[in-house]
Design a protein around this motif. Structure first.
Motif, PDB file in Angstrom:
ATOM      1  N   THR A   1       0.851  -1.194   0.000  1.00 35.43           N
ATOM      2  CA  THR A   1       0.000   0.000   0.000  1.00 35.43           C
ATOM      3  C   THR A   1       0.883   1.238   0.000  1.00 35.43           C
ATOM      4  O   THR A   1       2.041   1.195   0.419  1.00 35.43           O
ATOM      5  CB  THR A   1      -0.904   0.014   1.253  1.00 35.43           C
ATOM      6  N   ILE A   2       0.315   2.346  -0.439  1.00 34.46           N
ATOM      7  CA  ILE A   2       1.067   3.596  -0.366  1.00 34.46           C
ATOM      8  C   ILE A   2       1.273   4.048   1.077  1.00 34.46           C
ATOM      9  O   ILE A   2       2.045   4.973   1.328  1.00 34.46           O
ATOM     10  CB  ILE A   2       0.392   4.718  -1.175  1.00 34.46           C
ATOM     11  N   HIS A   3       0.607   3.375   2.031  1.00 39.79           N
ATOM     12  CA  HIS A   3       0.862   3.676   3.438  1.00 39.79           C
ATOM     13  C   HIS A   3       2.321   3.407   3.815  1.00 39.79           C
ATOM     14  O   HIS A   3       2.780   3.897   4.857  1.00 39.79           O
ATOM     15  CB  HIS A   3      -0.043   2.848   4.351  1.00 39.79           C
ATOM     16  N   VAL A   4       3.047   2.631   3.027  1.00 41.62           N
ATOM     17  CA  VAL A   4       4.447   2.356   3.361  1.00 41.62           C
ATOM     18  C   VAL A   4       5.268   3.647   3.375  1.00 41.62           C
ATOM     19  O   VAL A   4       6.324   3.698   4.022  1.00 41.62           O
ATOM     20  CB  VAL A   4       5.094   1.338   2.384  1.00 41.62           C
ATOM     21  N   TYR A   5       4.805   4.692   2.704  1.00 36.57           N
ATOM     22  CA  TYR A   5       5.557   5.946   2.673  1.00 36.57           C
ATOM     23  C   TYR A   5       5.333   6.780   3.934  1.00 36.57           C
ATOM     24  O   TYR A   5       6.053   7.753   4.171  1.00 36.57           O
ATOM     25  CB  TYR A   5       5.182   6.759   1.427  1.00 36.57           C
ATOM     26  N   GLY A   6       4.356   6.403   4.759  1.00 37.72           N
ATOM     27  CA  GLY A   6       4.066   7.179   5.950  1.00 37.72           C
ATOM     28  C   GLY A   6       3.213   8.390   5.624  1.00 37.72           C
ATOM     29  O   GLY A   6       2.773   8.591   4.494  1.00 37.72           O
ATOM     30  N   ASN A   7       2.990   9.238   6.608  1.00 39.19           N
ATOM     31  CA  ASN A   7       2.114  10.396   6.403  1.00 39.19           C
ATOM     32  C   ASN A   7       2.852  11.732   6.313  1.00 39.19           C
ATOM     33  O   ASN A   7       2.230  12.787   6.256  1.00 39.19           O
ATOM     34  CB  ASN A   7       1.042  10.461   7.509  1.00 39.19           C
ATOM     35  N   GLU A   8       4.163  11.681   6.307  1.00 35.42           N
ATOM     36  CA  GLU A   8       4.947  12.921   6.222  1.00 35.42           C
ATOM     37  C   GLU A   8       4.702  13.655   4.903  1.00 35.42           C
ATOM     38  O   GLU A   8       4.836  14.883   4.832  1.00 35.42           O
ATOM     39  CB  GLU A   8       6.436  12.604   6.380  1.00 35.42           C
ATOM     40  N   ILE A   9       4.347  12.893   3.859  1.00 32.68           N
ATOM     41  CA  ILE A   9       4.110  13.521   2.553  1.00 32.68           C
ATOM     42  C   ILE A   9       2.977  14.536   2.608  1.00 32.68           C
ATOM     43  O   ILE A   9       2.903  15.437   1.768  1.00 32.68           O
ATOM     44  CB  ILE A   9       3.809  12.461   1.466  1.00 32.68           C
TER      45      ILE A   9
ATOM     46  N   ILE B   1       4.347  10.101  -6.807  1.00 28.44           N
ATOM     47  CA  ILE B   1       5.356   9.563  -5.894  1.00 28.44           C
ATOM     48  C   ILE B   1       5.896   8.292  -6.533  1.00 28.44           C
ATOM     49  O   ILE B   1       5.122   7.376  -6.822  1.00 28.44           O
ATOM     50  CB  ILE B   1       4.759   9.233  -4.514  1.00 28.44           C
ATOM     51  N   ASP B   2       7.199   8.229  -6.774  1.00 24.37           N
ATOM     52  CA  ASP B   2       7.735   7.020  -7.397  1.00 24.37           C
ATOM     53  C   ASP B   2       8.291   6.073  -6.343  1.00 24.37           C
ATOM     54  O   ASP B   2       8.317   6.376  -5.146  1.00 24.37           O
ATOM     55  CB  ASP B   2       8.771   7.345  -8.475  1.00 24.37           C
ATOM     56  N   GLU B   3       8.746   4.908  -6.804  1.00 24.79           N
ATOM     57  CA  GLU B   3       9.168   3.854  -5.888  1.00 24.79           C
ATOM     58  C   GLU B   3      10.440   4.183  -5.109  1.00 24.79           C
ATOM     59  O   GLU B   3      10.761   3.498  -4.139  1.00 24.79           O
ATOM     60  CB  GLU B   3       9.368   2.544  -6.665  1.00 24.79           C
ATOM     61  N   SER B   4      11.145   5.229  -5.514  1.00 27.54           N
ATOM     62  CA  SER B   4      12.366   5.609  -4.803  1.00 27.54           C
ATOM     63  C   SER B   4      12.111   6.575  -3.645  1.00 27.54           C
ATOM     64  O   SER B   4      13.038   6.918  -2.910  1.00 27.54           O
ATOM     65  CB  SER B   4      13.363   6.251  -5.783  1.00 27.54           C
ATOM     66  N   HIS B   5      10.880   6.982  -3.461  1.00 29.10           N
ATOM     67  CA  HIS B   5      10.552   7.920  -2.392  1.00 29.10           C
ATOM     68  C   HIS B   5      10.828   7.258  -1.037  1.00 29.10           C
ATOM     69  O   HIS B   5      10.541   6.072  -0.851  1.00 29.10           O
ATOM     70  CB  HIS B   5       9.080   8.316  -2.489  1.00 29.10           C
ATOM     71  N   PRO B   6      11.380   7.984  -0.075  1.00 28.72           N
ATOM     72  CA  PRO B   6      11.657   7.396   1.250  1.00 28.72           C
ATOM     73  C   PRO B   6      10.400   6.836   1.897  1.00 28.72           C
ATOM     74  O   PRO B   6       9.312   7.398   1.748  1.00 28.72           O
ATOM     75  CB  PRO B   6      12.213   8.586   2.050  1.00 28.72           C
ATOM     76  N   ILE B   7      10.545   5.744   2.624  1.00 26.05           N
ATOM     77  CA  ILE B   7       9.404   5.115   3.289  1.00 26.05           C
ATOM     78  C   ILE B   7       9.404   5.438   4.782  1.00 26.05           C
ATOM     79  O   ILE B   7      10.396   5.927   5.328  1.00 26.05           O
ATOM     80  CB  ILE B   7       9.397   3.587   3.079  1.00 26.05           C
ATOM     81  N   LEU B   8       8.283   5.172   5.427  1.00 29.96           N
ATOM     82  CA  LEU B   8       8.123   5.292   6.879  1.00 29.96           C
ATOM     83  C   LEU B   8       8.474   6.682   7.421  1.00 29.96           C
ATOM     84  O   LEU B   8       9.121   6.816   8.452  1.00 29.96           O
ATOM     85  CB  LEU B   8       8.948   4.229   7.607  1.00 29.96           C
ATOM     86  N   GLU B   9       8.022   7.716   6.738  1.00 32.51           N
ATOM     87  CA  GLU B   9       8.243   9.081   7.223  1.00 32.51           C
ATOM     88  C   GLU B   9       7.007   9.579   7.974  1.00 32.51           C
ATOM     89  O   GLU B   9       5.883   9.338   7.564  1.00 32.51           O
ATOM     90  CB  GLU B   9       8.538  10.019   6.052  1.00 32.51           C
ATOM     91  N   GLY B  10       7.222  10.258   9.082  1.00 32.99           N
ATOM     92  CA  GLY B  10       6.117  10.840   9.820  1.00 32.99           C
ATOM     93  C   GLY B  10       5.703  10.006  11.010  1.00 32.99           C
ATOM     94  O   GLY B  10       6.453   9.169  11.516  1.00 32.99           O
TER      95      GLY B  10
ATOM     96  N   THR C   1       1.985   4.042  12.608  1.00 29.56           N
ATOM     97  CA  THR C   1       0.983   3.214  13.272  1.00 29.56           C
ATOM     98  C   THR C   1       1.347   1.748  13.058  1.00 29.56           C
ATOM     99  O   THR C   1       2.223   1.426  12.240  1.00 29.56           O
ATOM    100  CB  THR C   1      -0.408   3.467  12.675  1.00 29.56           C
ATOM    101  N   PRO C   2       0.667   0.817  13.748  1.00 30.99           N
ATOM    102  CA  PRO C   2       0.907  -0.600  13.487  1.00 30.99           C
ATOM    103  C   PRO C   2       0.702  -0.981  12.032  1.00 30.99           C
ATOM    104  O   PRO C   2       1.424  -1.839  11.496  1.00 30.99           O
ATOM    105  CB  PRO C   2      -0.107  -1.296  14.403  1.00 30.99           C
ATOM    106  N   LEU C   3      -0.273  -0.364  11.357  1.00 25.14           N
ATOM    107  CA  LEU C   3      -0.503  -0.697   9.951  1.00 25.14           C
ATOM    108  C   LEU C   3       0.690  -0.312   9.089  1.00 25.14           C
ATOM    109  O   LEU C   3       1.073  -1.061   8.182  1.00 25.14           O
ATOM    110  CB  LEU C   3      -1.769  -0.009   9.430  1.00 25.14           C
ATOM    111  N   HIS C   4       1.287   0.858   9.337  1.00 23.60           N
ATOM    112  CA  HIS C   4       2.494   1.233   8.602  1.00 23.60           C
ATOM    113  C   HIS C   4       3.567   0.156   8.762  1.00 23.60           C
ATOM    114  O   HIS C   4       4.186  -0.290   7.796  1.00 23.60           O
ATOM    115  CB  HIS C   4       3.045   2.574   9.112  1.00 23.60           C
ATOM    116  N   ALA C   5       3.779  -0.272  10.004  1.00 23.36           N
ATOM    117  CA  ALA C   5       4.833  -1.244  10.291  1.00 23.36           C
ATOM    118  C   ALA C   5       4.570  -2.584   9.627  1.00 23.36           C
ATOM    119  O   ALA C   5       5.463  -3.181   9.007  1.00 23.36           O
ATOM    120  CB  ALA C   5       4.978  -1.426  11.806  1.00 23.36           C
TER     121      ALA C   5
END
Length: 271
Positions: A130-138, A156-165, A168-172
């Motif tokens: 899911t795009i949730h892998v990028y976190g909510n910092e965007i 947002i392309d696949e090289s964008h940093p993940i887990l920013e912001g 939650t457990p779902l992100h992890a």
């Protein structure tokens, strides 16, 4: 070809089953028929849960009630398959807050088991991230316009940093599954792809306030039920039709190029 679809009676899974069945393939729907997502929608939970099961059975899909968290059972049912499409998941942010154990075991252990089945049987696998892998910092990069929020650039392309912001457990759990796909590609040479999907919509979606918002808005409008609007109401979400996601899974099987793919509906022109 025989395709096993985990979460086959879920919204997206049912479309994947339907797509491959209509293409003349043998299809197995593999689903534990959990009701967690439906219990807070206000719909008739039992009827809604069984609707896709009955529909898929009527078009000739083989129905299996089983859980991806049981590796032995999964190995048995995938032994004669040519392709696994892994749509089984705990997808709701709210449920991940309330039940992190369910979230972790479903999204992490479940995905690990699917990849292990693909490795042992030497078959390709498409997995839903899911795009949730990028976190909510965007969201911090958004600019409020007159009728909608804007972002530059929109994509947002696949090289964008993940887990920013704030996480939650779902992100992890979704990131863990996404990373395990990459591990099985790099370490074991599994023909695997992780699809980082945006919002999905389409028929047979029993959406609620916390998941499946397009269907939720449509159903509540038809029923004359109130709709909750969060924030300013100017939020913008990328959405993609479920059949288009199914076509992406088919394209991966045809090309067998392992990796990470962002899949969405794309930008549009505002009138």
């Amino acid at each position: 070809m025989k395709v096993l679809v985990t979460g086959g009676c879920g919204f997206l899974g049912s479309h994947v089953c339907e797509y491959f069945a209509n293409s003349g393939e043998a299809v197995i729907s593999y689903d534990n028929m959990t009701k967690h997502e439906l219990q807070r929608t206000g719909f008739a939970t039992e009827r809604a849960r069984n609707y896709n099961w009955d529909y898929l059975k009527s078009i000739g899909v083989e129905m299996v009630k089983a859980d991806v968290r049981n590796l032995e059972e999964l190995l048995d049912h995938t032994s004669n398959c040519d392709y696994i499409v892994h749509t089984a998941a705990q997808p709701a942010m709210t449920i991940s807050w309330e039940n992190p154990v369910l979230d972790m075991t479903t999204n992490v252990i479940g995905t690990f088991n699917v990849l292990e089945a693909a490795r042992q049987h030497k078959i390709p696998v498409a997995s839903c991230a899911t795009i949730h892998v990028y976190g909510n910092e965007i969201n911090r990069g958004l600019r409020e316009g007159q009728t909608r929020y804007l972002r530059e650039p929109e994509g947002i392309d696949e090289s964008h940093p993940i887990l920013e912001g704030t996480l939650t457990p779902l992100h992890a759990s979704k990131v863990a599954g996404d990373i395990y796909v990459q591990v099985y590609i790099h370490t074991y040479g599994v023909e695997a792809a992780s699809f980082r999907l945006t919002g999905i919509y389409g028929t047979r979606q029993f959406g609620g306030e916390d998941h499946g918002w397009v269907a939720n808005f449509c159903i509540r409008s038809i029923m004359g039920w109130p709709i909750t609007i969060f924030g300013t109401g100017k939020q913008v979400r990328d959405i993609i039709y479920a059949t288009d996601v199914s076509r992406a899974f088919d394209a991966f099987y045809q090309t067998r190029v392992p990796g990470i793919y962002n899949i969405g509906g794309g930008s549009y022109t505002q009138m």
